[in-house]
Motif scaffolding. Structure first.
Motif, short mmCIF file in Angstrom:
data_model
loop_
_atom_site.label_atom_id
_atom_site.label_comp_id
_atom_site.label_asym_id
_atom_site.label_seq_id
_atom_site.Cartn_x
_atom_site.Cartn_y
_atom_site.Cartn_z
N ARG A 47 16.08 4.10 53.79
CA ARG A 47 17.09 4.10 54.84
C ARG A 47 18.56 3.19 54.44
NH1 ARG A 47 15.04 1.82 59.82
NH2 ARG A 47 13.40 3.59 59.69
N LYS A 48 18.23 1.98 53.95
CA LYS A 48 19.29 1.18 53.62
C LYS A 48 20.28 1.75 52.64
CE LYS A 48 17.95 -3.68 53.61
NZ LYS A 48 17.04 -4.82 52.98
N GLU A 49 19.57 2.61 51.79
CA GLU A 49 20.48 3.36 50.70
C GLU A 49 21.00 4.51 51.12
OE1 GLU A 49 19.00 5.26 46.33
OE2 GLU A 49 18.10 2.99 46.92
N ALA A 50 20.40 5.27 52.07
CA ALA A 50 20.87 6.55 52.44
C ALA A 50 22.13 6.33 53.59
CB ALA A 50 19.93 7.47 53.06
N ALA A 51 21.92 5.46 54.49
CA ALA A 51 22.68 5.13 55.74
C ALA A 51 24.01 4.89 55.39
CB ALA A 51 21.92 4.25 56.62
N PRO A 52 24.48 4.00 54.44
CA PRO A 52 26.09 3.78 54.35
C PRO A 52 26.71 4.93 53.73
CG PRO A 52 24.68 2.01 53.27
CD PRO A 52 23.72 3.01 53.75
N ALA A 53 25.99 5.92 53.00
CA ALA A 53 26.62 6.92 52.59
C ALA A 53 27.05 8.09 53.71
CB ALA A 53 25.81 7.81 51.65
N ILE A 54 26.04 8.29 54.53
CA ILE A 54 26.26 8.93 55.77
C ILE A 54 27.12 8.66 56.79
CG2 ILE A 54 25.17 10.03 57.68
CD1 ILE A 54 22.59 9.98 56.05
N GLN A 55 27.16 7.23 56.88
CA GLN A 55 28.35 6.43 57.86
C GLN A 55 29.68 6.65 57.27
OE1 GLN A 55 27.43 6.03 60.57
NE2 GLN A 55 25.72 4.94 61.13
N ALA A 56 29.81 6.49 55.94
CA ALA A 56 31.11 6.65 55.34
C ALA A 56 31.61 8.18 55.43
CB ALA A 56 30.92 6.39 53.74
N VAL A 57 30.71 9.22 55.28
CA VAL A 57 31.06 10.66 55.38
C VAL A 57 31.55 10.66 57.00
CG1 VAL A 57 30.45 13.01 55.62
CG2 VAL A 57 29.68 11.69 53.59
N ARG A 58 30.69 10.47 57.79
CA ARG A 58 30.97 10.30 59.37
C ARG A 58 32.34 9.85 59.57
NH1 ARG A 58 28.88 9.25 65.08
NH2 ARG A 58 29.72 6.85 64.81
N GLY A 59 32.71 8.52 58.97
CA GLY A 59 33.84 7.97 59.32
C GLY A 59 35.15 8.64 58.65
N GLU A 60 34.85 9.03 57.52
CA GLU A 60 36.10 9.80 56.78
C GLU A 60 36.28 11.12 57.64
OE1 GLU A 60 36.72 11.46 52.55
OE2 GLU A 60 35.12 9.95 52.48
N VAL A 61 35.40 11.80 58.13
CA VAL A 61 35.59 12.99 58.91
C VAL A 61 36.22 12.92 60.06
CG1 VAL A 61 34.70 14.98 60.06
CG2 VAL A 61 33.83 14.27 57.83
N ALA A 62 35.71 11.70 60.89
CA ALA A 62 36.17 11.28 62.14
C ALA A 62 37.73 11.00 61.97
CB ALA A 62 35.27 9.98 62.84
N ALA A 63 38.06 10.09 60.81
CA ALA A 63 39.41 9.86 61.00
C ALA A 63 40.34 10.89 60.54
CB ALA A 63 39.75 9.03 59.49
N ALA A 64 39.78 11.98 59.74
CA ALA A 64 40.52 13.26 59.53
C ALA A 64 40.72 13.90 60.83
CB ALA A 64 39.63 14.09 58.58
N LEU A 65 39.95 14.02 61.88
CA LEU A 65 39.90 14.78 62.99
C LEU A 65 40.94 14.16 63.79
CD1 LEU A 65 36.08 15.33 63.57
CD2 LEU A 65 37.82 17.15 63.77
N ASP A 66 40.90 12.52 63.83
CA ASP A 66 41.98 12.00 64.87
C ASP A 66 43.35 12.28 64.25
OD1 ASP A 66 39.77 11.00 66.42
OD2 ASP A 66 40.01 8.91 65.68
N ALA A 67 43.35 11.99 63.04
CA ALA A 67 44.93 12.46 62.37
C ALA A 67 45.41 13.62 62.62
CB ALA A 67 44.94 11.99 60.96
N LYS A 68 44.48 14.85 62.63
CA LYS A 68 45.04 15.96 62.64
C LYS A 68 45.22 16.25 64.32
CE LYS A 68 46.03 20.00 61.11
NZ LYS A 68 46.95 20.22 60.00
N LYS A 69 44.61 15.64 64.99
CA LYS A 69 44.60 16.03 66.48
C LYS A 69 45.90 15.37 66.93
CE LYS A 69 42.40 15.21 71.14
NZ LYS A 69 41.65 14.43 71.73
N ALA A 70 46.53 13.91 66.39
CA ALA A 70 47.63 13.53 66.81
C ALA A 70 48.67 14.41 66.30
CB ALA A 70 47.73 12.09 66.19
N GLU A 71 48.55 14.98 64.87
CA GLU A 71 49.76 15.97 64.90
C GLU A 71 49.81 17.08 65.33
OE1 GLU A 71 49.57 18.69 60.61
OE2 GLU A 71 48.95 16.52 60.31
N LEU A 72 48.77 17.65 65.60
CA LEU A 72 48.94 18.93 66.64
C LEU A 72 49.39 18.70 67.92
CD1 LEU A 72 45.54 20.95 65.66
CD2 LEU A 72 47.87 21.54 64.91
#
Ligand code: PHE
Length: 351
Positions: A47-72
């Motif tokens: 878990r220690k190894e896998a978790a940060p990678a998944i969280q990072a993907v989640r953060g990246e996608v969430a940020a992209a969603l927020d940015a696009k939402k503001a733009e639209l």
């Protein structure tokens, strides 16, 4: 998977399409959410190894969603602003607007003039008991004047057994103010009063202003001077004279009816307010009856707990609606309560 998602987010052209992407990734059954769930089944080390990678993907996608939402959203707002331009050179739609009501206007003027004479403004309840409206004003249960008031009574009595009614005049404020403030006192009490009566010159609800002065050595001359000074200021005419006619009210002794007179020679001259509706006499005056007044009956002072050997007073009650009709040349009282902006505009009341 991440790259596909980011590309799809970037390509989204509507807020709905964007929401679809969010659900696919971060929604309950989205692939990032499902990946997060698998963490539960891992050993602590895995878990220690896998978790940060998944969280990072989640953060990246969430940020992209927020940015696009503001733009639209910005784009949508801009589109709305360009499509909804207002041509300010077009005439504005004509909407009826109200104004200060003549009655309110007169009440304000009254309060201002009397304030200069040292009067404060008092109020009392419109739902009264018969003690304040009648008994304390020297009208006991059998007094014939009670019947003349066309009183609106409430069907039920108060808890203390009092008969409740809509006040028929502002005079009960005399009693309430004397009881709470004592003497000396100098007040006016404008407000609504009610009598079951209706025609061109009577409405079931109308307005009065009560006046009350109680002090040592007050006499009828003070009453006459006060009313005369008031009416001159109110009608903005120096040629106003007062006529006090003997009358009867249970709560004043002596009682006088107040007629206001003005010389009809000056009528229409510049600077003077037009006063209409009066009837002339031979000595060149028009007269209008505006209310009742008199020296406060000592019985009333006693009912209110005032030492009637030390204090005397005068009181008056004027019809505000009538005063307003006179000042502005209005002829039908009922129009006061129709709420028609055309009527207001006709008499010069504008927003
Ligand atoms: N309350 C009287 C009425 O309504 C008017 C009045 C007031 C008369 C005060 C004398 C003194 O008719």
């Amino acid at each position: 998977q991440k790259q596909t998602a980011l590309a799809a987010i970037e390509a989204a052209t509507t807020l709905d399409a964007l929401e679809e992407q969010r659900v696919g990734v971060l929604g309950k059954k989205g692939w990032v959410s499902l990946a997060l769930k698998t963490l539960g089944q891992m050993s602590p080390d895995e878990r220690k190894e896998a978790a940060p990678a998944i969280q990072a993907v989640r953060g990246e996608v969430a940020a992209a969603l927020d940015a696009k939402k503001a733009e639209l959203e910005t784009a949508a707002l801009e589109a709305q602003l360009t499509s909804e331009t207002i041509d300010l050179t077009l005439p504005a739609p004509d909407q009826p607007k109200g104004s200060i009501h003549p009655v309110s206007q007169v009440m304000d003027e009254l309060a201002e003039i009397f304030a200069d004479l040292g009067f404060s403004v008092a109020t009392g309840p419109e739902i009264e008991d018969d003690w304040h409206n009648f008994t304390a004003l020297n009208m006991d249960e059998s007094h014939p004047a009670r019947a003349m008031h066309d009183t609106f009574y409430f069907p039920d009595k108060a808890q203390d057994g009092a008969s409740m009614l809509l006040r028929t005049h502002t005079s009960p404020v005399q009693i309430r103010s004397l009881k709470s403030e004592g003497a000396p006192i100098r007040l006016i009490a404008p407000g609504r009063v009610y009598r079951s009566d209706s025609d061109a010159t009577h409405t079931p609800m109308f307005h009065q202003v009560e006046g009350l002065v109680v002090d040592e050595d007050i006499h009828l001359g003070h009453l006459k001077w006060t009313l005369e000074t008031f009416f001159k200021a109110f009608f903005e005419r120096e040629d106003i004279v007062l006529r006090l006619r003997p009358s009867y009210f249970p709560f004043t002794e002596p009682s006088v009816e107040v007629d206001v007179g003005y010389s009809n020679e000056g009528a229409g001259k510049e600077g003077g307010r037009r006063v209409v509706g009066g009837h002339g006499d031979e000595d060149g005056h028009d007269w209008m009856e505006l209310g009742g007044s008199g020296m406060v009956n000592r019985r009333v002072l006693e009912f209110a707990g005032i030492d009637a050997d030390k204090y005397q007073g005068f009181a008056f009650g004027l019809g505000i609606d009538r005063i307003a009709m006179l000042k502005y040349g209005m002829n039908d009282l009922r129009a006061f309560f129709d709420g028609d902006p055309r009527w207001l505009a006709h008499y010069g009341f504008s927003p």
